[in-house]
Write a protein that holds these residues in place. Structure first.
Motif, short mmCIF file in Angstrom:
data_model
loop_
_atom_site.label_atom_id
_atom_site.label_comp_id
_atom_site.label_asym_id
_atom_site.label_seq_id
_atom_site.Cartn_x
_atom_site.Cartn_y
_atom_site.Cartn_z
N ARG A 41 0.81 -1.23 0.00
CA ARG A 41 0.00 0.00 0.00
C ARG A 41 0.84 1.27 0.00
O ARG A 41 0.47 2.26 -0.63
CB ARG A 41 -0.90 0.03 1.23
N LYS A 70 2.25 -8.92 14.55
CA LYS A 70 3.49 -8.80 13.80
C LYS A 70 4.42 -7.81 14.50
O LYS A 70 5.50 -7.55 14.03
CB LYS A 70 3.18 -8.25 12.38
N GLU A 126 -5.55 -12.03 11.63
CA GLU A 126 -6.99 -12.11 11.93
C GLU A 126 -7.45 -13.56 11.96
O GLU A 126 -8.34 -13.94 12.72
CB GLU A 126 -7.80 -11.30 10.92
N ASP A 184 -2.88 -5.39 15.33
CA ASP A 184 -2.50 -5.31 13.93
C ASP A 184 -2.97 -3.97 13.36
O ASP A 184 -3.73 -3.24 14.00
CB ASP A 184 -3.15 -6.47 13.15
N LEU A 185 -2.52 -3.70 12.12
CA LEU A 185 -2.91 -2.45 11.48
C LEU A 185 -4.37 -2.51 11.06
O LEU A 185 -4.86 -3.55 10.59
CB LEU A 185 -2.06 -2.20 10.23
N VAL A 186 -5.06 -1.40 11.25
CA VAL A 186 -6.43 -1.25 10.78
C VAL A 186 -6.46 0.00 9.89
O VAL A 186 -5.99 1.06 10.30
CB VAL A 186 -7.42 -1.05 11.96
N SER A 187 -6.98 -0.18 8.69
CA SER A 187 -7.10 0.99 7.81
C SER A 187 -8.58 1.25 7.56
O SER A 187 -9.22 2.06 8.23
CB SER A 187 -6.32 0.71 6.53
N SER A 188 -9.18 0.52 6.63
CA SER A 188 -10.61 0.71 6.38
C SER A 188 -11.46 -0.03 7.43
O SER A 188 -12.63 0.26 7.59
CB SER A 188 -10.96 0.16 4.99
N GLY A 189 -10.89 -1.01 8.10
CA GLY A 189 -11.64 -1.85 9.05
C GLY A 189 -12.27 -3.07 8.39
O GLY A 189 -12.88 -3.91 9.05
N ARG A 190 -12.08 -3.18 7.07
CA ARG A 190 -12.74 -4.25 6.32
C ARG A 190 -12.23 -5.65 6.73
O ARG A 190 -13.02 -6.59 6.88
CB ARG A 190 -12.48 -4.02 4.82
N THR A 191 -10.92 -5.75 6.94
CA THR A 191 -10.35 -7.07 7.30
C THR A 191 -10.93 -7.55 8.62
O THR A 191 -11.32 -8.72 8.76
CB THR A 191 -8.80 -6.99 7.38
C1 PRP Z 1 -2.83 -4.99 6.72
C2 PRP Z 1 -3.14 -5.45 8.13
C3 PRP Z 1 -4.57 -5.93 8.02
C4 PRP Z 1 -5.14 -5.09 6.89
C5 PRP Z 1 -6.03 -4.01 7.45
O1 PRP Z 1 -2.41 -6.07 5.96
O2 PRP Z 1 -2.24 -6.47 8.54
O3 PRP Z 1 -4.63 -7.29 7.71
O4 PRP Z 1 -4.05 -4.47 6.21
O5 PRP Z 1 -6.57 -3.19 6.43
P1 PRP Z 1 -8.11 -2.83 6.38
O6 PRP Z 1 -8.50 -2.30 7.72
O7 PRP Z 1 -8.22 -1.77 5.29
O8 PRP Z 1 -8.87 -4.06 6.00
P2 PRP Z 1 -1.80 -5.86 4.51
O9 PRP Z 1 -2.88 -5.81 3.48
O10 PRP Z 1 -0.87 -4.69 4.52
O11 PRP Z 1 -1.03 -7.20 4.25
P3 PRP Z 1 -0.10 -8.08 5.21
O12 PRP Z 1 -1.02 -8.87 6.10
O13 PRP Z 1 0.65 -8.93 4.26
O14 PRP Z 1 0.77 -7.15 5.99
#
Ligand code: PRP
Length: 205
Positions: free
Chosen positions: A10, A118, A144, A157-164
């Motif tokens: 990204r 991670k 997840e 873990d990272l949260v961006s849109s929250g979709r995962t």
């Molecule tokens: C990151 C993170 C989550 C996801 C969150 O993974 O580990 O799984 O993005 O994003 P969201 O809130 O928009 O759904 P990434 O796609 O960077 O891949 P990775 O697991 O290989 O690090």
């Protein structure tokens, strides 16, 4: 010559328009899906781009294999132990947050939580500061999934849109780090290639 490390994924997607805006274009082969090359020329004779994994960016910069890099604050906080890296500019891209999350309906049984992540260094520092006890399970991806399958009580873990999180039936509980991407440089390169690096940074102003 300046070598710029760009992380795959990204941050790369958001970095390329930023570089284009300041007149920097990688050579054509950079965009070829079939290429296995990892180092590329650009339209600037003094600038090369290398493509690395996001979690390896600090290693390349710390050891002067790259002079400068674009790097998420999450990676800087997790891996920058040697202090040979200097933040030059917040690029205001790669917005996300590092958060604890829990599988919906999961009630931990034991007294000590298992947390999959991670980011073991960031999480252990956070636990130390809050006096909270937990086992940290270091994973490299599919975090997840670890929660859905009962490998852990929580994830960080990272949260961006929250979709995962949503698609894996999880809820964000607590955010501990707001993340954006920074332009960083090796302190050694800053000393030796000061003018080249300053000229590069000034293009962003
Ligand atoms: C990151 C993170 C989550 C996801 C969150 O993974 O580990 O799984 O993005 O994003 P969201 O809130 O928009 O759904 P990434 O796609 O960077 O891949 P990775 O697991 O290989 O690090």
């Amino acid at each position: 010559m300046l070598r710029l490390a760009l992380p795959k994924g990204r941050i790369m997607e958001e970095s390329l328009p930023l570089l284009k805006n300041i007149g920097i274009m990688p050579e054509e082969e950079f965009f070829a899906k079939s290429t296995r090359k990892l180092e590329f020329n650009t339209n600037l004779p003094e600038l090369k781009i290398i493509v690395v994994r996001a979690f390896d960016v600090c290693k390349f910069v710390e050891n002067n294999a790259a002079d400068i890099a674009i790097c998420g604050l999450d990676v800087l906080e997790e891996f920058n132990d040697t202090l040979n890296i200097c933040k030059l500019k917040n690029l205001d891209i790669g917005h996300c947050r590092l958060s604890f999350a829990k599988k919906n309906g999961h009630n931990p049984q034991g007294s000590i939580l298992n947390i999959a992540t991670k980011y073991p260094n960031i999480v252990s520092k956070y636990l130390e500061n809050t006096g909270f006890e937990a086992n940290i399970i270091k994973l490299n991806g599919a975090i997840e999934c670890a929660a859905s399958l009962g490998l852990c009580d929580m994830i960080c873990d990272l949260v961006s849109s929250g979709r995962t999180l949503k698609e894996n039936n999880m809820t964000e509980k607590l955010s501990i780090l707001n993340v954006t991407s920074y332009l960083v440089a090796s302190k050694t390169s800053l000393r030796i290639k000061n003018k080249l690096i300053n000229d590069f940074v000034n293009k962003f102003n």
